[in-house]
Design a protein around this motif. Sequence first.
Motif, short mmCIF file in Angstrom:
data_model
loop_
_atom_site.label_atom_id
_atom_site.label_comp_id
_atom_site.label_asym_id
_atom_site.label_seq_id
_atom_site.Cartn_x
_atom_site.Cartn_y
_atom_site.Cartn_z
N ARG A 133 0.83 -1.20 0.00
CA ARG A 133 0.00 0.00 0.00
C ARG A 133 0.87 1.26 0.00
NH1 ARG A 133 -5.25 -0.41 1.77
NH2 ARG A 133 -4.96 -2.57 1.17
N LEU A 134 1.95 1.25 0.76
CA LEU A 134 2.86 2.41 0.81
C LEU A 134 3.52 2.64 -0.56
CD1 LEU A 134 4.52 1.83 4.29
CD2 LEU A 134 2.90 3.64 3.70
N LEU A 135 3.93 1.55 -1.21
CA LEU A 135 4.51 1.68 -2.56
C LEU A 135 3.48 2.24 -3.53
CD1 LEU A 135 6.74 1.14 -4.69
CD2 LEU A 135 5.75 -1.15 -4.97
N LEU A 136 2.25 1.76 -3.42
CA LEU A 136 1.17 2.21 -4.30
C LEU A 136 0.98 3.72 -4.18
CD1 LEU A 136 -2.22 0.26 -4.50
CD2 LEU A 136 -2.02 2.68 -5.01
N TRP A 137 0.93 4.21 -2.95
CA TRP A 137 0.74 5.65 -2.75
C TRP A 137 1.96 6.44 -3.24
CZ3 TRP A 137 -1.08 4.63 2.95
CH2 TRP A 137 -2.36 4.11 2.92
N LYS A 138 3.14 5.89 -3.03
CA LYS A 138 4.37 6.56 -3.47
C LYS A 138 4.40 6.72 -4.99
CE LYS A 138 9.41 5.93 -3.15
NZ LYS A 138 10.47 5.06 -2.58
N ILE A 139 4.06 5.65 -5.71
CA ILE A 139 4.06 5.70 -7.18
C ILE A 139 2.96 6.63 -7.68
CG2 ILE A 139 3.78 4.33 -9.28
CD1 ILE A 139 6.38 3.76 -7.83
N THR A 140 1.80 6.60 -7.03
CA THR A 140 0.69 7.48 -7.43
C THR A 140 1.08 8.94 -7.28
OG1 THR A 140 -0.89 5.79 -6.70
CG2 THR A 140 -1.75 8.00 -7.10
N GLU A 141 1.77 9.27 -6.19
CA GLU A 141 2.23 10.66 -5.99
C GLU A 141 3.19 11.07 -7.10
OE1 GLU A 141 3.89 10.58 -2.12
OE2 GLU A 141 1.96 10.42 -1.10
N GLU A 198 3.93 14.15 -12.56
CA GLU A 198 4.21 14.18 -14.00
C GLU A 198 3.17 14.98 -14.78
OE1 GLU A 198 4.87 10.32 -15.61
OE2 GLU A 198 6.52 9.84 -14.25
N GLN A 199 1.91 14.97 -14.35
CA GLN A 199 0.87 15.76 -15.01
C GLN A 199 -0.08 16.31 -13.94
OE1 GLN A 199 -1.02 13.19 -17.86
NE2 GLN A 199 -0.73 11.38 -16.61
N PRO A 200 0.40 17.32 -13.19
CA PRO A 200 -0.34 17.75 -12.00
C PRO A 200 -1.64 18.48 -12.28
CG PRO A 200 1.57 19.16 -12.37
CD PRO A 200 1.67 18.05 -13.36
N TRP A 201 -1.75 19.18 -13.40
CA TRP A 201 -2.92 20.03 -13.61
C TRP A 201 -3.98 19.36 -14.47
CZ3 TRP A 201 -2.62 23.25 -9.96
CH2 TRP A 201 -1.40 23.78 -9.58
N THR A 202 -3.57 18.72 -15.54
CA THR A 202 -4.56 18.14 -16.46
C THR A 202 -5.09 16.79 -15.99
OG1 THR A 202 -2.79 17.14 -17.78
CG2 THR A 202 -3.56 19.33 -18.43
N GLU A 243 -6.29 11.38 -11.72
CA GLU A 243 -7.20 11.33 -12.86
C GLU A 243 -7.77 12.71 -13.23
OE1 GLU A 243 -8.86 6.74 -12.57
OE2 GLU A 243 -10.21 8.40 -12.12
N GLN A 244 -8.03 13.55 -12.21
CA GLN A 244 -8.66 14.85 -12.47
C GLN A 244 -7.72 16.03 -12.26
OE1 GLN A 244 -11.77 14.87 -13.77
NE2 GLN A 244 -11.53 12.66 -13.69
N GLY A 245 -6.47 15.74 -11.89
CA GLY A 245 -5.52 16.82 -11.66
C GLY A 245 -5.74 17.47 -10.30
N LEU A 246 -4.82 18.35 -9.93
CA LEU A 246 -4.91 19.00 -8.62
C LEU A 246 -6.13 19.93 -8.52
CD1 LEU A 246 -1.15 19.81 -7.95
CD2 LEU A 246 -2.52 17.92 -7.05
#
Length: 352
Positions: free
Chosen positions: A21-29, A34-38, A86-89
């Motif tokens: 679970r910790l790895l999953l959250w780390k990779i998701t962050e 890589e594409q924070p807004w879009t 999925e929806q950006g920040l």
Amino acid sequence: ILVAGALAGIYMLKKESADGRLLLWKITEQAIVEQPWTGTGLGGFPAAYAETQAQYFASGKASETEMMVAGCPEYGFNEFLQIGLEQGLVGLMVFVLLLGYSLFRGVKNRQAGAAGGILALMVFSLASYPLQLPEFWVVLVVLMGVICTSVASDTPPTPSRKGRKILSVAMIGCLTFCCGWIFWQQKGYYQGYKKWNTLKMLYNSKAYEAAADGYEELVPLMGHKPELLFEAAQCLSKTERFAEANRLLERAMKLSGDPMIHYMAAKNEQDLGNYQKAENLLLHAIEILPERIYPYYLLTKLYSETAFFQEDKFIKAADAVLTKEPKVESTAIREMRTEVKKMLKNIRENRN
């Protein structure tokens, strides 16, 4: 101290699951960065996660524990991170503000039960994926509706309150119309799913040729489902329509991070004689999940092809098949290792 001890105890209770679970959250962050807004758009989490995980493992920064517990999940097991990807920040901020406003209205309107329900759902969302299931969205919307109603009073309605009631009725009517329109637009999917269930019976019975045409007809309607694309590609592959199968698999790769899609695409490219493409697909699949044995087995078969024979790479891949520790020992792994040993023996005999 008690809270810290409890958290440590929970972590040790299911250490591998917690590490995953910790790895999953780390990779998701990292994927969000890589594409924070879009963002990726709805449904883009699995493919974006797989690509980011492949980059992370290829960088050499991952630990042995992380490579062992890695997977390719469909969900982020944290709704806030998944919405951020999925929806950006901007989408994430809108969602958080909506929840915050709902809680504020709940306190103001003295709807403690509904506000507590939303708060509980938010806590649940920190380590699971409730909002990927439609029933939890229904719960959230109902709780928000309850929160926006104030406790009844005996004071006569003022003109402003009458206006709010009219506005509320108008909004409910508009929402009802929108729901009816969406339902009408989706009515074709019922027949699509019925046909898919029929084709699944043919697919599971290995009647690939009979199922292939039916799957192709369903792709325009149900092409957003990577499972259907995979089954359709499998049918086409079994009937030796490898190029058509790989067109569907390329589409599935944009919707799913499952490395099995890469494995099948690589086998199709090998059958077409595109050995370099097959190698690239398998190496990328290994970057996504380095501890899987099956892609190394496919590499040994690829490197043993007469037209693509590379002894050093073959021996390296064969060594991985024979020495890597599987998560679960199975008959399939034993069969793969037996076959690789025979291939090694044949190559050594031919060399002598």
